[in-house]
Design a protein around this motif. Structure first.
Motif, PDB file in Angstrom:
ATOM      1  N   LEU A   4       4.962  15.867   5.815  1.00  0.00           N
ATOM      2  CA  LEU A   4       3.494  16.011   6.071  1.00  0.00           C
ATOM      3  C   LEU A   4       3.198  15.529   7.222  1.00  0.00           C
ATOM      4  N   GLU A   5       2.583  16.683   8.089  1.00  0.00           N
ATOM      5  CA  GLU A   5       2.075  16.243   9.382  1.00  0.00           C
ATOM      6  C   GLU A   5       0.456  16.142   9.263  1.00  0.00           C
ATOM      7  N   PHE A   6       0.102  14.985  10.035  1.00  0.00           N
ATOM      8  CA  PHE A   6      -1.391  14.933   9.888  1.00  0.00           C
ATOM      9  C   PHE A   6      -1.902  14.234  11.167  1.00  0.00           C
ATOM     10  N   ALA A   7      -2.922  14.507  11.455  1.00  0.00           N
ATOM     11  CA  ALA A   7      -3.891  13.967  12.411  1.00  0.00           C
ATOM     12  C   ALA A   7      -5.131  13.429  11.780  1.00  0.00           C
ATOM     13  N   MET A   8      -5.516  12.088  11.970  1.00  0.00           N
ATOM     14  CA  MET A   8      -6.809  11.505  11.715  1.00  0.00           C
ATOM     15  C   MET A   8      -7.339  10.737  12.667  1.00  0.00           C
ATOM     16  N   PHE A   9      -8.702  11.012  13.025  1.00  0.00           N
ATOM     17  CA  PHE A   9      -9.307  10.413  13.978  1.00  0.00           C
ATOM     18  C   PHE A   9     -11.001  10.591  13.760  1.00  0.00           C
ATOM     19  N   PRO A  10     -11.807   9.395  14.019  1.00  0.00           N
ATOM     20  CA  PRO A  10     -12.894   9.257  14.027  1.00  0.00           C
ATOM     21  C   PRO A  10     -13.578  10.227  14.833  1.00  0.00           C
ATOM     22  N   THR A  11     -14.620  11.186  14.438  1.00  0.00           N
ATOM     23  CA  THR A  11     -15.634  11.573  15.480  1.00  0.00           C
ATOM     24  C   THR A  11     -16.847  11.063  15.758  1.00  0.00           C
ATOM     25  N   SER A  12     -17.082   9.773  15.438  1.00  0.00           N
ATOM     26  CA  SER A  12     -18.373   9.250  15.701  1.00  0.00           C
ATOM     27  C   SER A  12     -18.066   7.815  16.280  1.00  0.00           C
ATOM     28  N   LEU A  25      -1.076   4.100  12.673  1.00  0.00           N
ATOM     29  CA  LEU A  25       0.398   4.086  12.964  1.00  0.00           C
ATOM     30  C   LEU A  25       0.679   2.660  12.599  1.00  0.00           C
ATOM     31  N   ASP A  26       0.213   1.527  12.324  1.00  0.00           N
ATOM     32  CA  ASP A  26       0.653   0.288  11.959  1.00  0.00           C
ATOM     33  C   ASP A  26       0.807   0.406  10.488  1.00  0.00           C
ATOM     34  N   ILE A  27      -0.020   1.081   9.656  1.00  0.00           N
ATOM     35  CA  ILE A  27       0.031   1.370   8.291  1.00  0.00           C
ATOM     36  C   ILE A  27       1.310   2.413   8.033  1.00  0.00           C
ATOM     37  N   GLU A  47       8.298  11.462  -0.840  1.00  0.00           N
ATOM     38  CA  GLU A  47       8.064  11.967  -2.134  1.00  0.00           C
ATOM     39  C   GLU A  47       6.440  11.813  -2.089  1.00  0.00           C
ATOM     40  N   TRP A  48       5.859  12.912  -2.698  1.00  0.00           N
ATOM     41  CA  TRP A  48       4.544  13.134  -2.656  1.00  0.00           C
ATOM     42  C   TRP A  48       3.635  11.860  -3.025  1.00  0.00           C
ATOM     43  N   GLU A  49       3.773  11.294  -3.725  1.00  0.00           N
ATOM     44  CA  GLU A  49       2.899   9.942  -4.186  1.00  0.00           C
ATOM     45  C   GLU A  49       3.012   9.161  -2.853  1.00  0.00           C
ATOM     46  N   ASP A  50       4.121   8.877  -2.663  1.00  0.00           N
ATOM     47  CA  ASP A  50       4.320   7.912  -1.412  1.00  0.00           C
ATOM     48  C   ASP A  50       3.583   8.157  -0.076  1.00  0.00           C
ATOM     49  N   VAL A  51       3.987   9.522   0.438  1.00  0.00           N
ATOM     50  CA  VAL A  51       3.077  10.069   1.309  1.00  0.00           C
ATOM     51  C   VAL A  51       1.625  10.180   1.147  1.00  0.00           C
ATOM     52  N   MET A  52       1.425  10.584   0.333  1.00  0.00           N
ATOM     53  CA  MET A  52      -0.205  10.574   0.090  1.00  0.00           C
ATOM     54  C   MET A  52      -0.874   9.224  -0.119  1.00  0.00           C
ATOM     55  N   ALA A  53      -0.088   8.131  -0.643  1.00  0.00           N
ATOM     56  CA  ALA A  53      -0.541   7.027  -0.536  1.00  0.00           C
ATOM     57  C   ALA A  53      -0.912   6.432   0.974  1.00  0.00           C
ATOM     58  N   VAL A  55      -1.432   8.460   3.487  1.00  0.00           N
ATOM     59  CA  VAL A  55      -2.695   9.000   4.093  1.00  0.00           C
ATOM     60  C   VAL A  55      -3.897   8.482   3.636  1.00  0.00           C
ATOM     61  N   LYS A  56      -3.932   8.063   2.411  1.00  0.00           N
ATOM     62  CA  LYS A  56      -4.993   7.460   1.819  1.00  0.00           C
ATOM     63  C   LYS A  56      -4.977   5.976   2.355  1.00  0.00           C
ATOM     64  N   ALA A  57      -4.022   5.357   2.573  1.00  0.00           N
ATOM     65  CA  ALA A  57      -4.458   4.060   3.070  1.00  0.00           C
ATOM     66  C   ALA A  57      -4.939   4.195   4.490  1.00  0.00           C
ATOM     67  N   CYS A  58      -4.500   5.048   5.261  1.00  0.00           N
ATOM     68  CA  CYS A  58      -5.074   5.347   6.575  1.00  0.00           C
ATOM     69  C   CYS A  58      -6.576   5.648   6.595  1.00  0.00           C
ATOM     70  N   PHE A  59      -6.987   6.494   5.630  1.00  0.00           N
ATOM     71  CA  PHE A  59      -8.349   6.992   5.684  1.00  0.00           C
ATOM     72  C   PHE A  59      -9.039   5.769   5.256  1.00  0.00           C
ATOM     73  N   ASP A  60      -8.433   4.899   4.238  1.00  0.00           N
ATOM     74  CA  ASP A  60      -9.540   3.793   3.656  1.00  0.00           C
ATOM     75  C   ASP A  60      -9.603   2.775   4.804  1.00  0.00           C
ATOM     76  N   ALA A  61      -8.705   2.524   5.661  1.00  0.00           N
ATOM     77  CA  ALA A  61      -8.918   1.549   6.790  1.00  0.00           C
ATOM     78  C   ALA A  61      -9.766   2.319   7.906  1.00  0.00           C
ATOM     79  N   MET A  62      -9.656   3.596   8.094  1.00  0.00           N
ATOM     80  CA  MET A  62     -10.500   3.976   9.074  1.00  0.00           C
ATOM     81  C   MET A  62     -12.065   4.060   8.640  1.00  0.00           C
ATOM     82  N   SER A  63     -12.082   4.275   7.366  1.00  0.00           N
ATOM     83  CA  SER A  63     -13.512   4.621   6.635  1.00  0.00           C
ATOM     84  C   SER A  63     -14.123   3.259   6.703  1.00  0.00           C
TER      85      SER A  63
END
Length: 102
Positions: A4-12, A25-27, A47-53, A55-63
């Motif tokens: 899974l390749e992703f980029a996540m960043f705030p626009t605000s 990246l720390d997460i 594995e799907w569940e681990d990778v998605m977890a 990504v979710k942790a990154c989103f939760d921290a950023m949000s």
């Protein structure tokens, strides 16, 4: 196994988003999953569940302090073993006949 390749960043949060990327990246690093940081995103293998977890942790921290977040995700699933982060690059380098910049 999933790549899974992703980029996540705030626009605000202004022009420099590196503090938020560093938080993600720390997460990712603490997840224990194999990953590769690139200038335009991060590739995670697992594995799907681990990778998605992760990504979710990154989103939760950023949000927690970002009102608007942009996310780009690419997924490559292939049944079988892991270590595709390395083997896919090695396969291309072998065909080219030399080590490439990675």
């Amino acid at each position: 196994m999933l790549l899974l390749e992703f980029a996540m960043f705030p626009t605000s949060r202004g022009d420099s988003v590196s503090p938020f990327v560093a938080r993600s990246l720390d997460i990712i690093d603490n997840s224990g999953l194999p990953y590769q940081l690139t200038p335009m995103g991060t590739i995670i293998e697992g594995e799907w569940e681990d990778v998605m977890a992760v990504v979710k942790a990154c989103f939760d921290a950023m949000s927690t302090d970002c009102e608007r977040i942009a996310t780009n995700i690419k997924i490559d699933y292939r049944a079988g073993s892991g270590e595709r982060l390395k083997s896919k690059v090695e396969s291309v380098q072998k065909k080219v006949g030399r080590k490439l910049s990675t």
